[in-house]
Design a protein around this motif. Structure first.
Motif, PDB file in Angstrom:
ATOM      1  N   ILE A  22       0.855  -1.201   0.000  1.00 31.64           N
ATOM      2  CA  ILE A  22       0.000   0.000   0.000  1.00 31.64           C
ATOM      3  C   ILE A  22       0.887   1.246   0.000  1.00 31.64           C
ATOM      4  N   GLU A  44       9.332   2.378   9.069  1.00 30.28           N
ATOM      5  CA  GLU A  44       9.322   0.922   8.825  1.00 30.28           C
ATOM      6  C   GLU A  44       9.966   0.204  10.001  1.00 30.28           C
ATOM      7  N   SER A  96       1.181  -3.129   9.470  1.00 29.09           N
ATOM      8  CA  SER A  96       0.740  -4.033  10.531  1.00 29.09           C
ATOM      9  C   SER A  96       1.128  -5.443  10.106  1.00 29.09           C
ATOM     10  N   ASN A 116      -4.914  -3.460   9.350  1.00 28.62           N
ATOM     11  CA  ASN A 116      -6.012  -4.224   9.960  1.00 28.62           C
ATOM     12  C   ASN A 116      -5.617  -4.943  11.239  1.00 28.62           C
TER      13      ASN A 116
HETATM   14  P1  NAI Z   1       2.429  -5.312   3.253  1.00 30.23           P
HETATM   15  O1  NAI Z   1       2.691  -6.560   4.052  1.00 30.23           O
HETATM   16  O2  NAI Z   1       2.800  -5.260   1.824  1.00 30.23           O
HETATM   17  O3  NAI Z   1       3.157  -4.091   3.974  1.00 30.23           O
HETATM   18  C1  NAI Z   1       3.080  -3.862   5.334  1.00 30.23           C
HETATM   19  C2  NAI Z   1       4.337  -3.132   5.735  1.00 30.23           C
HETATM   20  O4  NAI Z   1       4.199  -2.759   7.092  1.00 30.23           O
HETATM   21  C3  NAI Z   1       5.607  -3.999   5.607  1.00 30.23           C
HETATM   22  O5  NAI Z   1       6.553  -3.301   4.834  1.00 30.23           O
HETATM   23  C4  NAI Z   1       6.040  -4.155   7.058  1.00 30.23           C
HETATM   24  O6  NAI Z   1       7.458  -4.190   7.188  1.00 30.23           O
HETATM   25  C5  NAI Z   1       5.461  -2.894   7.697  1.00 30.23           C
HETATM   26  N1  NAI Z   1       5.281  -2.984   9.146  1.00 30.23           N
HETATM   27  C6  NAI Z   1       4.908  -4.047   9.894  1.00 30.23           C
HETATM   28  N2  NAI Z   1       4.914  -3.726  11.198  1.00 30.23           N
HETATM   29  C7  NAI Z   1       5.270  -2.425  11.262  1.00 30.23           C
HETATM   30  C8  NAI Z   1       5.478  -1.529  12.342  1.00 30.23           C
HETATM   31  N3  NAI Z   1       5.325  -1.919  13.611  1.00 30.23           N
HETATM   32  N4  NAI Z   1       5.858  -0.268  12.069  1.00 30.23           N
HETATM   33  C9  NAI Z   1       6.053   0.144  10.800  1.00 30.23           C
HETATM   34  N5  NAI Z   1       5.898  -0.679   9.727  1.00 30.23           N
HETATM   35  C10 NAI Z   1       5.510  -1.941   9.966  1.00 30.23           C
HETATM   36  O7  NAI Z   1       0.888  -4.998   3.488  1.00 30.23           O
HETATM   37  P2  NAI Z   1      -0.042  -3.979   2.672  1.00 30.23           P
HETATM   38  O8  NAI Z   1      -0.657  -4.678   1.511  1.00 30.23           O
HETATM   39  O9  NAI Z   1       0.692  -2.729   2.438  1.00 30.23           O
HETATM   40  O10 NAI Z   1      -1.213  -3.763   3.744  1.00 30.23           O
HETATM   41  C11 NAI Z   1      -0.975  -3.058   4.947  1.00 30.23           C
HETATM   42  C12 NAI Z   1      -2.159  -3.185   5.888  1.00 30.23           C
HETATM   43  O11 NAI Z   1      -3.313  -2.593   5.321  1.00 30.23           O
HETATM   44  C13 NAI Z   1      -2.550  -4.636   6.206  1.00 30.23           C
HETATM   45  O12 NAI Z   1      -2.847  -4.711   7.601  1.00 30.23           O
HETATM   46  C14 NAI Z   1      -3.834  -4.829   5.417  1.00 30.23           C
HETATM   47  O13 NAI Z   1      -4.664  -5.800   6.006  1.00 30.23           O
HETATM   48  C15 NAI Z   1      -4.425  -3.451   5.539  1.00 30.23           C
HETATM   49  N6  NAI Z   1      -5.467  -3.136   4.554  1.00 30.23           N
HETATM   50  C16 NAI Z   1      -6.519  -2.376   4.994  1.00 30.23           C
HETATM   51  C17 NAI Z   1      -7.541  -2.044   4.150  1.00 30.23           C
HETATM   52  C18 NAI Z   1      -8.695  -1.222   4.646  1.00 30.23           C
HETATM   53  O14 NAI Z   1      -9.653  -1.060   3.859  1.00 30.23           O
HETATM   54  N7  NAI Z   1      -8.719  -0.701   5.851  1.00 30.23           N
HETATM   55  C19 NAI Z   1      -7.554  -2.487   2.750  1.00 30.23           C
HETATM   56  C20 NAI Z   1      -6.391  -3.253   2.368  1.00 30.23           C
HETATM   57  C21 NAI Z   1      -5.387  -3.559   3.257  1.00 30.23           C
END
Ligand code: NAI
Length: 329
Positions: free
Chosen positions: A16, A42, A89, A131
């Protein structure tokens, strides 16, 4: 030229993040005359990947991008933030229960809430995308001592956009003709996309789409299950549309809502519509000309809608109870 605003983004090296940063840096969110600083946050293991993203941002030579900070330090990352977009997350893994996920991510959001309160501007607005976003936001807000609760939001705009696109396709119109679409409750499979108050070209949806069985059945389940359908088709979760929805949310919160319309975002309930005060629930929101926002009152809730709203609010209350140790008394 205006003074730059600072946008802090967690999970900046994620999918994202990759779809989000470049649009903020290009000026398409805060306007063509508003310089921005990007504070990219990050976890340590992702810092090398984040460095690659920074190199790409540099290579865009964006006229409005003032400064980039890439860090794993929350104090540095939230320093002077005007906006905090909490995207990062831990994803749910096979065998993990929802409560395990709430616990793991909850701990992330206590620290981030505290760091926002300690370092960001007192006017900082926080939007949680990671999430389970409603409850993560509740945790961040509850740990951000001193910051007003009305500066915390959790994202349900992707659900709103999905619902509008489904209704538009069914009616054979463009999605921009669909208005007054409220997502109630949780960003989860219990969410309720309220077709009973939505409009197409100003007419009630139920006058334009007379297939009420479709509205009550397939429409709702398609919106609720859209995330899973995208994972199945793409082999990865929705990222570009999620980033787009995060930016739509910010744009809707900083610009007045068109007369008569509303947008969906989860806010800290004040008890409106009988929703338990204090939980982060999505409801119809309007942004005023002075930049404040309010819950739109008096939206009719029929028996069918009430049942759906009750179910999604019950889930939010359960989630809140599961993380009560992370919410300071
Ligand atoms: P992704 O796995 O590609 O990226 C997540 C990033 O967060 C990774 O680079 C990871 O290193 C980083 N991260 C993890 N813990 C962290 C922390 N404590 N501090 C800083 N960075 C941290 O996942 P993506 O696709 O980018 O999705 C991110 C979140 O968004 C997921 O939880 C997903 O479920 C949620 N999401 C929410 C939606 C909504 O409508 N509210 C829609 C789609 C996704």
């Amino acid at each position: 030229m205006k003074d730059p605003i600072t946008v802090s983004i967690t999970g900046a090296a994620g999918n994202i993040g990759y779809a989000l940063l470049f649009r903020i840096a290009s000026g398409s969110v805060f306007g063509p005359d508003q310089p921005v600083n990007l504070n990219l946050i990050e976890i340590e293991p992702a810092l090398p990947a984040l460095q690659g993203v920074v190199m790409e941002l540099d290579d865009c030579a964006f006229p409005l991008l003032n400064e980039i900070t890439a860090t794993a330090d929350l104090n540095e990352g939230f320093k002077d933030a005007d906006w905090a977009l909490l995207v990062g997350s831990v994803p749910r893994k096979a065998g993990m229960e929802r409560n395990d996920l709430l616990g793991i991510n909850g701990k992330i959001f206590t620290g981030q809430g505290q760091a926002i309160a300690a370092n960001a501007k007192s006017s900082c607005r926080t939007l949680v995308v990671g999430n389970p976003c409603n409850t993560n936001c509740l945790i961040a807000m509850s740990n951000a001592a001193g910051l007003p609760k009305n500066q915390f939001f959790a994202m349900t705009r992707l659900d709103e956009n999905r619902a509008k696109s489904q209704l538009a396709a069914k009616a054979g119109v463009h999605s921009s003709q669909v208005t007054n679409l409220c997502i109630w409750g949780n960003h989860s499979a219990t969410q309720y996309p309220d077709f009973t108050n939505a409009k197409i070209d100003g007419k009630p949806v139920t006058e334009v789409i007379t297939d009420i069985d479709w509205l009550k059945g397939e429409f709702i389940s398609t919106v609720q299950q859209r995330g899973a359908a995208i994972i199945k088709a793409r082999g990865a979760s929705s990222a570009a549309s999620a980033a787009n929805a995060a930016l739509d949310t910010v744009v809707s919160l900083i610009n007045p809502t068109p007369e008569g319309d509303w947008h969906s975002v989860a806010v800290c309930s004040d008890g409106s519509y009988g929703i338990e005060a204090g939980i982060m629930a999505s409801m119809p929101i309007r942004t005023n000309a002075d930049g404040t926002w309010e819950v739109v009152q008096g939206v009719p809730v029929d028996e069918f809608s009430q049942e759906k709203i009750d179910a999604t609010i019950a889930e939010l209350v359960e989630e809140r109870d599961a993380v009560k140790d992370l919410i300071p008394g």
